[in-house]
Write a protein that holds these residues in place. Structure first.
Motif, PDB file in Angstrom:
ATOM      1  N   LYS A  84       2.328  -7.071  -0.415  1.00 63.81           N
ATOM      2  CA  LYS A  84       1.329  -5.952  -0.705  1.00 63.81           C
ATOM      3  C   LYS A  84       1.514  -5.021   0.661  1.00 63.81           C
ATOM      4  O   LYS A  84       0.455  -3.722   0.850  1.00 63.81           O
ATOM      5  CB  LYS A  84      -0.056  -7.203  -0.469  1.00 63.81           C
ATOM      6  CG  LYS A  84      -0.008  -7.312  -2.013  1.00 63.81           C
ATOM      7  CD  LYS A  84      -0.893  -8.683  -2.041  1.00 63.81           C
ATOM      8  CE  LYS A  84      -1.147  -9.734  -3.883  1.00 63.81           C
ATOM      9  NZ  LYS A  84      -2.326 -10.380  -3.943  1.00 63.81           N
ATOM     10  N   LYS A  85       0.645  -5.602   2.399  1.00 57.60           N
ATOM     11  CA  LYS A  85       0.799  -4.406   3.533  1.00 57.60           C
ATOM     12  C   LYS A  85       1.678  -3.794   2.973  1.00 57.60           C
ATOM     13  O   LYS A  85       1.678  -2.197   3.179  1.00 57.60           O
ATOM     14  CB  LYS A  85       0.980  -5.683   4.333  1.00 57.60           C
ATOM     15  CG  LYS A  85       0.103  -6.070   4.722  1.00 57.60           C
ATOM     16  CD  LYS A  85      -0.044  -7.901   6.011  1.00 57.60           C
ATOM     17  CE  LYS A  85      -1.035  -8.590   5.646  1.00 57.60           C
ATOM     18  NZ  LYS A  85      -0.819  -8.963   7.285  1.00 57.60           N
ATOM     19  N   LYS A  88       0.404  -1.296   0.277  1.00 55.29           N
ATOM     20  CA  LYS A  88      -0.002  -0.277   0.865  1.00 55.29           C
ATOM     21  C   LYS A  88      -0.212   0.773   2.194  1.00 55.29           C
ATOM     22  O   LYS A  88      -0.580   1.547   2.248  1.00 55.29           O
ATOM     23  CB  LYS A  88      -1.293  -1.145   1.321  1.00 55.29           C
ATOM     24  CG  LYS A  88      -1.958  -2.450   1.086  1.00 55.29           C
ATOM     25  CD  LYS A  88      -3.239  -2.921   1.328  1.00 55.29           C
ATOM     26  CE  LYS A  88      -3.511  -3.813   0.261  1.00 55.29           C
ATOM     27  NZ  LYS A  88      -4.945  -4.842   1.187  1.00 55.29           N
ATOM     28  N   LYS A  92       0.219   4.864   2.037  1.00 52.84           N
ATOM     29  CA  LYS A  92       0.024   6.013   2.643  1.00 52.84           C
ATOM     30  C   LYS A  92       0.290   7.129   3.213  1.00 52.84           C
ATOM     31  O   LYS A  92      -0.421   7.858   3.660  1.00 52.84           O
ATOM     32  CB  LYS A  92      -1.076   5.007   4.134  1.00 52.84           C
ATOM     33  CG  LYS A  92      -1.942   5.901   5.646  1.00 52.84           C
ATOM     34  CD  LYS A  92      -2.412   4.567   6.373  1.00 52.84           C
ATOM     35  CE  LYS A  92      -3.335   5.421   7.276  1.00 52.84           C
ATOM     36  NZ  LYS A  92      -3.467   4.077   8.061  1.00 52.84           N
ATOM     37  N   TYR A 110       0.586  -4.763  -8.291  1.00 51.79           N
ATOM     38  CA  TYR A 110      -0.036  -4.284  -7.417  1.00 51.79           C
ATOM     39  C   TYR A 110      -1.196  -3.144  -8.132  1.00 51.79           C
ATOM     40  O   TYR A 110      -1.883  -2.747  -8.214  1.00 51.79           O
ATOM     41  CB  TYR A 110       1.038  -3.308  -6.368  1.00 51.79           C
ATOM     42  CG  TYR A 110       0.188  -2.563  -5.973  1.00 51.79           C
ATOM     43  CD1 TYR A 110      -0.144  -3.866  -4.388  1.00 51.79           C
ATOM     44  CD2 TYR A 110      -0.543  -1.804  -5.398  1.00 51.79           C
ATOM     45  CE1 TYR A 110      -1.619  -3.072  -3.518  1.00 51.79           C
ATOM     46  CE2 TYR A 110      -1.246  -0.837  -3.983  1.00 51.79           C
ATOM     47  CZ  TYR A 110      -1.601  -2.022  -3.401  1.00 51.79           C
ATOM     48  OH  TYR A 110      -2.641  -1.339  -2.263  1.00 51.79           O
TER      49      TYR A 110
END
Length: 203
Positions: A84-85, A88, A92, A110
């Motif tokens: 998940k990190k 993200k 970004k 997700y």
């Protein structure tokens, strides 16, 4: 250029030891012409992903393990949290991200897609790509993507209408349900080439 690859998490059976593993198939894959100029960098779950960021041109979420929504064990949860990190971060920075099998499921989940248990997805089967081309791919999953979230676009479907490949509408994020590193994983490489070209364009 380094492509980071997340690894399968396993617990050794003869004595207790948690392990991160990548099949030798990945090394063989990166020896092929299609991956010329790229080197794989296995990612350790014990190292904060931020330590890798400056070294990576792209990331692959590999197969293996079930998502924690199906397996609540510690290893599946650990892997989900780490990936998940990564998602993200790639959102970004628009870093190219590719999900393979479990990795595609992770990305789909997700982005609020629907996944359900499936049958006849072990072994080889035919898929239909958006350009109406048919090809045979390998298959090693028990959960299929049955509907995509609003941010994702289908690129290929199986005969049962489940989603076999997709991409994000705006970001450099792709998912493929077959294993490109295994036998019958490269019969059609158009989607893979499209993703690899995104990496080259960002350099």
């Amino acid at each position: 250029m380094f492509i980071g690859i997340t690894q399968r998490l396993i617990c050794n059976q003869s004595y207790f030891e948690e392990r991160e593993t990548l099949a030798l198939d990945w090394g063989r894959l990166f020896n092929l012409e299609i991956f010329s100029g790229f080197l794989p960098l296995p990612l350790s779950y014990e190292i904060d992903f931020s330590m890798y960021e400056k070294h990576l041109s792209a990331v692959i979420l590999s197969g293996g393990n079930d998502l924690s929504i199906y397996d609540h064990g510690a290893l599946s949860c650990k892997r989900d949290d780490y990936e998940k990190k990564i998602i993200k971060y790639c959102l970004k920075t628009n870093t190219p991200l590719l999900g393979i099998c479990r990795g595609a499921q992770m990305i789909a989940h997700y982005f609020d897609s629907s996944l359900n248990s499936c049958i006849n997805h072990i072994g080889n089967h035919e898929i239909l790509l958006n350009d109406d081309a048919n090809c045979v791919v390998n298959s090693f999953h028990n959960y299929a993507i049955t509907a995509l979230g609003k941010d994702l676009i289908s690129l290929a479907k199986a005969n049962d209408k489940s989603i076999e490949a997709f991409k994000h509408k705006d970001k450099n994020i792709y998912g493929i349900m077959w294993h490109i590193e295994r036998e019958n994983g490269l019969e059609n490489v158009n989607i893979l080439k499209e993703w690899l070209n995104l990496i080259k364009e960002k350099q």
